[in-house]
Motif scaffolding. Structure first.
Motif, PDB file in Angstrom:
ATOM      1  N   PRO A 141       0.815  -1.214   0.000  1.00 31.25           N
ATOM      2  CA  PRO A 141       0.000   0.000   0.000  1.00 31.25           C
ATOM      3  C   PRO A 141       0.850   1.265   0.000  1.00 31.25           C
ATOM      4  O   PRO A 141       1.829   1.385   0.724  1.00 31.25           O
ATOM      5  N   ASP A 142       0.458   2.204  -0.867  1.00 31.70           N
ATOM      6  CA  ASP A 142       1.073   3.525  -0.984  1.00 31.70           C
ATOM      7  C   ASP A 142       2.491   3.469  -1.538  1.00 31.70           C
ATOM      8  O   ASP A 142       3.308   4.345  -1.259  1.00 31.70           O
ATOM      9  N   GLU A 143       2.802   2.458  -2.337  1.00 32.86           N
ATOM     10  CA  GLU A 143       4.057   2.398  -3.077  1.00 32.86           C
ATOM     11  C   GLU A 143       3.736   2.133  -4.542  1.00 32.86           C
ATOM     12  O   GLU A 143       2.577   1.967  -4.917  1.00 32.86           O
ATOM     13  N   GLU A 144       4.743   2.105  -5.387  1.00 33.74           N
ATOM     14  CA  GLU A 144       4.513   1.878  -6.808  1.00 33.74           C
ATOM     15  C   GLU A 144       5.175   0.593  -7.273  1.00 33.74           C
ATOM     16  O   GLU A 144       6.180   0.142  -6.708  1.00 33.74           O
ATOM     17  N   ILE A 145       4.569   0.006  -8.289  1.00 30.30           N
ATOM     18  CA  ILE A 145       5.136  -1.168  -8.933  1.00 30.30           C
ATOM     19  C   ILE A 145       5.140  -0.906 -10.441  1.00 30.30           C
ATOM     20  O   ILE A 145       4.476   0.013 -10.927  1.00 30.30           O
ATOM     21  N   VAL A 146       5.893  -1.725 -11.170  1.00 29.14           N
ATOM     22  CA  VAL A 146       5.918  -1.650 -12.627  1.00 29.14           C
ATOM     23  C   VAL A 146       5.340  -2.947 -13.175  1.00 29.14           C
ATOM     24  O   VAL A 146       5.739  -4.045 -12.758  1.00 29.14           O
ATOM     25  N   VAL A 147       4.383  -2.824 -14.088  1.00 33.68           N
ATOM     26  CA  VAL A 147       3.809  -3.972 -14.785  1.00 33.68           C
ATOM     27  C   VAL A 147       4.284  -3.927 -16.232  1.00 33.68           C
ATOM     28  O   VAL A 147       4.175  -2.889 -16.895  1.00 33.68           O
ATOM     29  N   ILE A 148       4.849  -5.030 -16.695  1.00 37.03           N
ATOM     30  CA  ILE A 148       5.338  -5.122 -18.071  1.00 37.03           C
ATOM     31  C   ILE A 148       4.353  -5.963 -18.867  1.00 37.03           C
ATOM     32  O   ILE A 148       4.124  -7.139 -18.543  1.00 37.03           O
ATOM     33  N   LEU A 149       3.755  -5.373 -19.908  1.00 42.91           N
ATOM     34  CA  LEU A 149       2.877  -6.100 -20.821  1.00 42.91           C
ATOM     35  C   LEU A 149       3.713  -6.459 -22.052  1.00 42.91           C
ATOM     36  O   LEU A 149       4.115  -5.591 -22.827  1.00 42.91           O
ATOM     37  N   LYS A 150       3.982  -7.740 -22.216  1.00 43.58           N
ATOM     38  CA  LYS A 150       4.817  -8.238 -23.308  1.00 43.58           C
ATOM     39  C   LYS A 150       3.902  -8.863 -24.366  1.00 43.58           C
ATOM     40  O   LYS A 150       3.018  -9.651 -24.024  1.00 43.58           O
ATOM     41  N   TYR A 151       4.114  -8.524 -25.632  1.00 39.58           N
ATOM     42  CA  TYR A 151       3.319  -9.137 -26.685  1.00 39.58           C
ATOM     43  C   TYR A 151       4.198  -9.460 -27.892  1.00 39.58           C
ATOM     44  O   TYR A 151       5.223  -8.824 -28.127  1.00 39.58           O
ATOM     45  N   LYS A 152       3.783 -10.487 -28.630  1.00 41.16           N
ATOM     46  CA  LYS A 152       4.589 -11.029 -29.720  1.00 41.16           C
ATOM     47  C   LYS A 152       3.688 -11.369 -30.902  1.00 41.16           C
ATOM     48  O   LYS A 152       2.559 -11.848 -30.720  1.00 41.16           O
ATOM     49  N   ASN A 153       4.177 -11.145 -32.083  1.00 40.86           N
ATOM     50  CA  ASN A 153       3.437 -11.484 -33.297  1.00 40.86           C
ATOM     51  C   ASN A 153       3.804 -12.903 -33.721  1.00 40.86           C
ATOM     52  O   ASN A 153       4.907 -13.156 -34.220  1.00 40.86           O
ATOM     53  N   ASN A 154       2.884 -13.837 -33.518  1.00 40.49           N
ATOM     54  CA  ASN A 154       3.106 -15.221 -33.923  1.00 40.49           C
ATOM     55  C   ASN A 154       2.622 -15.507 -35.340  1.00 40.49           C
ATOM     56  O   ASN A 154       2.657 -16.662 -35.781  1.00 40.49           O
ATOM     57  N   LYS A 155       2.121 -14.468 -36.025  1.00 45.02           N
ATOM     58  CA  LYS A 155       1.687 -14.647 -37.412  1.00 45.02           C
ATOM     59  C   LYS A 155       2.913 -14.651 -38.332  1.00 45.02           C
ATOM     60  O   LYS A 155       4.030 -14.295 -37.925  1.00 45.02           O
ATOM     61  N   ASP A 156       2.675 -15.016 -39.582  1.00 43.60           N
ATOM     62  CA  ASP A 156       3.761 -14.980 -40.567  1.00 43.60           C
ATOM     63  C   ASP A 156       3.671 -13.747 -41.449  1.00 43.60           C
ATOM     64  O   ASP A 156       4.203 -13.719 -42.551  1.00 43.60           O
ATOM     65  N   TYR A 157       2.971 -12.717 -40.952  1.00 43.32           N
ATOM     66  CA  TYR A 157       2.854 -11.453 -41.669  1.00 43.32           C
ATOM     67  C   TYR A 157       2.756 -10.330 -40.645  1.00 43.32           C
ATOM     68  O   TYR A 157       2.417 -10.561 -39.472  1.00 43.32           O
ATOM     69  N   ILE A 253       3.634  -4.619 -36.446  1.00 39.15           N
ATOM     70  CA  ILE A 253       4.512  -5.515 -35.699  1.00 39.15           C
ATOM     71  C   ILE A 253       4.887  -6.674 -36.619  1.00 39.15           C
ATOM     72  O   ILE A 253       4.021  -7.327 -37.220  1.00 39.15           O
ATOM     73  N   GLN A 254       6.185  -6.931 -36.756  1.00 37.68           N
ATOM     74  CA  GLN A 254       6.691  -7.903 -37.712  1.00 37.68           C
ATOM     75  C   GLN A 254       6.569  -9.331 -37.161  1.00 37.68           C
ATOM     76  O   GLN A 254       6.443  -9.543 -35.951  1.00 37.68           O
ATOM     77  N   PRO A 255       6.592 -10.325 -38.052  1.00 35.37           N
ATOM     78  CA  PRO A 255       6.531 -11.726 -37.588  1.00 35.37           C
ATOM     79  C   PRO A 255       7.628 -12.033 -36.569  1.00 35.37           C
ATOM     80  O   PRO A 255       8.795 -11.658 -36.753  1.00 35.37           O
ATOM     81  N   ASN A 256       7.217 -12.658 -35.457  1.00 32.94           N
ATOM     82  CA  ASN A 256       8.104 -13.056 -34.347  1.00 32.94           C
ATOM     83  C   ASN A 256       8.704 -11.874 -33.589  1.00 32.94           C
ATOM     84  O   ASN A 256       9.549 -12.071 -32.710  1.00 32.94           O
ATOM     85  N   GLU A 257       8.271 -10.659 -33.880  1.00 34.04           N
ATOM     86  CA  GLU A 257       8.768  -9.499 -33.143  1.00 34.04           C
ATOM     87  C   GLU A 257       8.138  -9.464 -31.752  1.00 34.04           C
ATOM     88  O   GLU A 257       6.940  -9.729 -31.592  1.00 34.04           O
ATOM     89  N   GLU A 258       8.941  -9.135 -30.754  1.00 38.05           N
ATOM     90  CA  GLU A 258       8.466  -8.989 -29.380  1.00 38.05           C
ATOM     91  C   GLU A 258       8.539  -7.526 -28.971  1.00 38.05           C
ATOM     92  O   GLU A 258       9.522  -6.838 -29.274  1.00 38.05           O
TER      93      GLU A 258
END
Length: 652
Positions: A141-157, A253-258
């Motif tokens: 309580p009353d402190e800060e945290i960092v949340v990382i949202l990671k996403y990746k393109n698993n398509k071939d385009y 976002i390119q194929p397999n790009e994170e």
């Protein structure tokens, strides 16, 4: 000279008093960023303040989380970074003080200039799934945290899509988080719900590849990263379970790009204060705007008061007792090897309160990821579960969990593990608070005792119907019937309060009186007596409001005591006056040729005759829920109005 000595004495007195006063730790602790450029690599080092060791805890240490200003991050204590483009970057550091008594140190971002780069450098792929959520530490309580949202393109385009982050669960009244900063590095932009268009189209190839999950049966359950199809349903479910959200769109976002999006979440002072509670955030990833295919990921977090990696928590800190019979609360035991060497056997001796059925334990997840041990000895890594009268014992066998002080260990997350399980309630359990904790034993070392994980039941509301008869022994010809309702907490175990509202119909005779008058000069020619008799009859509608404390002796017997107020909502008083003549004062011989005369009158009043009293009672039957019979005695503070109440009650 005297002035000088007096001043010297005053100064020494002040210094002495100052030494006797306990020092308040008001100095803000700061961690600074140091870096060194060696060829095309940048070596980062944190300069953190000295730790304040928690007495009796394992050795205090720092874990560090870095953002390098180009969309990448590291959880290594002393990371090395290779940049692909020349320019100025803002590096950020969050240092977390484990087993330390103070707050985490603050750190200012540091801008660095990079000229020597490696354009062909490829970051190591880190994602197995299309979406993931991570955090730098547990929320306080009353402190800060960092949340990382990671996403990746698993398509071939290359694709354009959308990202959602939902937070602040609706099951809690107060908000737990507020987003103070969102850091994007690939052109992600915010959008409104009005900009969202549903296509109702499904990528068939992906659909058949993930058909083992039914996308319509996930409501209110923790989500994995399996791809789903019904986007409107997913969003409506998220909006029903979370109060707030962040919405971003991305492109090309390119194929397999994170990619990574970084959120700074400030925990509010009103954050749920239960330090064994599990809260969650949810992300939804739409990889291609042309289709409704999407991924859902939940991340659970444990509220803590200090950064202790050895902890027990539960998602069932508050339960509805009326609906809990078929629920299975979840518990999570986290641990970290803080030693200088690896651990091969980890034993978790976990308290199981009596209200739970130990044999119903189902392991949901674990780390290290191993198989469940068979009933015979094996040489491979596995998790064994055994039981004692009061405990369940989880044992990791034949594993390798590195120590945080071990050489060449850079990722502190690799030294952590957990077991998550769910458990049924037993057949017969009461509405009581439970406390559980775990003794964590690494190999043959002394046990580390976790915090208590608690479960509590919400009070709930029980409405009761009540009817009975009042016995007024001090009133003549009394008849009193009543009906009413009660309200109390649902199915309380021992002590609880109860408030009632009773409506009674009461009739009785008032006290009769007579007077004798001697008549000397009479029409009969001789003196005689005139007797005047006055009688009263009352017909009341009374309201009673008892407030009492009750105690359940067991499942069948209950006792109670409290105060009561009563008022006559309607009171009708019929008075009859009879005049008769007698030769004697005793009224034995009537005077001949005379007749008694009778006159009647009535008076009606409202909301009069307020009375108060003290009551005690006992009930027999089903004490906590269902029917029972009771007897109550009311000691009115007004004379001649004590009475006994016999009743039947049914609580729902």
């Amino acid at each position: 000279m005297k002035t000088f000595l007096a001043s010297l004495f005053s100064l020494s007195t002040i210094l002495c008093l100052a030494q006797q006063q306990p020092a308040n730790d008001t100095i803000s602790r700061i961690a600074t960023i140091e870096h060194k450029i060696v060829d095309k690599q940048v070596q980062f080092t944190p300069n953190a303040p000295e730790l304040n060791q928690i007495a009796g805890a394992p050795k205090a240490f720092y874990t560090n989380y870095w953002e390098f200003g180009d969309g990448t991050y590291s959880k290594e204590n002393n990371p090395t970074k290779t940049y692909k483009k020349a320019g100025e970057y803002e590096v950020k550091l969050w240092a977390t003080n484990n087993y330390d008594t103070g707050k985490p140190p603050t750190s200012r971002p540091k801008k660095i200039r990079i000229d020597n780069v490696e354009e062909d450098y490829q970051e190591q792929a880190s994602m197995d799934n299309a979406i993931d959520l991570q955090r730098n530490r547990e929320p306080i309580p009353d402190e800060e945290i960092v949340v990382i949202l990671k996403y990746k393109n698993n398509k071939d385009y290359a694709t354009n899509g959308k990202l959602f982050l939902f937070y602040n669960e609706t099951i809690y009244n107060d908000a737990n988080f507020e987003i103070t900063d969102t850091r994007t590095h690939h052109g992600e932009t915010e959008f409104n719900d009005s900009d969202l268009v549903y296509t109702s189209k499904v990528d068939n190839e992906t659909y058949y590849a993930s058909a083992e999950k039914n996308s319509l049966h996930f409501q209110s359950k923790p989500q994995d990263s399996t791809e789903k199809q019904n986007l409107p349903l997913t969003l409506e479910d998220a909006k029903a379970n979370y109060k707030n959200s962040s919405k971003l769109s991305f492109s090309n976002i390119q194929p397999n790009e994170e990619r990574n999006v970084f959120y700074t979440l400030k925990t509010t002072p009103e954050m749920l204060k239960d330090t064994s509670a599990i809260i969650s955030v949810r992300s939804i990833y739409v990889p291609d705007d042309s289709y409704d295919n999407h991924n859902v990921k939940d991340m659970e977090m444990e509220i803590v008061t200090s950064h202790d990696p050895n902890k027990m928590s539960s998602n069932s800190t508050f339960l509805n007792y009326r609906l809990v019979r078929f629920k299975k609360p979840k518990f999570k035991i986290r641990f970290q090897n803080n030693g200088e060497g690896s651990a091969n056997t980890i034993r978790l001796e976990t308290d199981i309160p009596d209200m739970f059925d130990k044999t119903s334990i189902e392991v949901l997840d674990m780390y290290p990821k191993v198989k469940i041990c068979p009933k015979y000895d094996v040489q491979y890594s596995c998790l064994d579960t055994t039981y004692t009268d009061k405990q369940a014992i989880f044992t990791f066998k034949n594993i390798y969990l590195p120590g945080s002080e071990q050489k060449n260990v850079k990722e502190y997350d690799s030294t952590k593990g957990f077991v998550q399980y769910k458990i049924k309630f037993g057949k017969d359990f009461h509405k009581t608070k439970t406390k559980s904790r775990t003794a964590i034993i690494f190999d043959k070392n002394d046990p580390i005792i976790t915090n208590y994980s608690t479960t509590r039941f919400l009070p709930g509301i029980s409405i009761g119907a009540k009817a009975g008869y009042n016995l007024f022994n001090d009133l003549d010809n009394s008849k009193s019937y009543f009906v009413g309702a009660t309200i109390s907490p649902y199915k309380s175990y021992k002590w609880y309060w109860q408030v009632e509202f009773l409506n009674s119909l009461h009739s009785y005779d008032g006290q009769s009186s007579f007077t004798n008058t001697f008549l000397d000069n009479t029409p009969a020619g001789f003196p005689y007596w005139e007797r005047t008799t006055t009688t009263s009859t009352f017909k009341n509608i009374d309201w009673e409001i008892p407030v009492l404390a009750r105690y359940n002796v067991n499942n069948y017997i209950g006792l109670g005591a409290g105060l009561q107020g009563m008022i006559s909502v309607s009171e009708k008083n019929e008075t009859t006056i009879t005049r008769a003549f007698f030769e004697d004062e005793a009224g034995t011989f009537a005077v001949p040729d005379t007749e008694a005369t009778t006159t009647s009158s009535s008076e009606k009043t409202s909301f009069t005759n307020f009375r108060t009293g003290f009551l005690v009672e006992a009930t027999a039957g089903f004490a906590r829920i269902g029917p029972s019979l009771g007897a109550r005695y009311i000691f009115n503070f007004k004379e001649n109005y004590n009475y006994m109440q016999l009743y039947a009650i049914w609580k729902f």
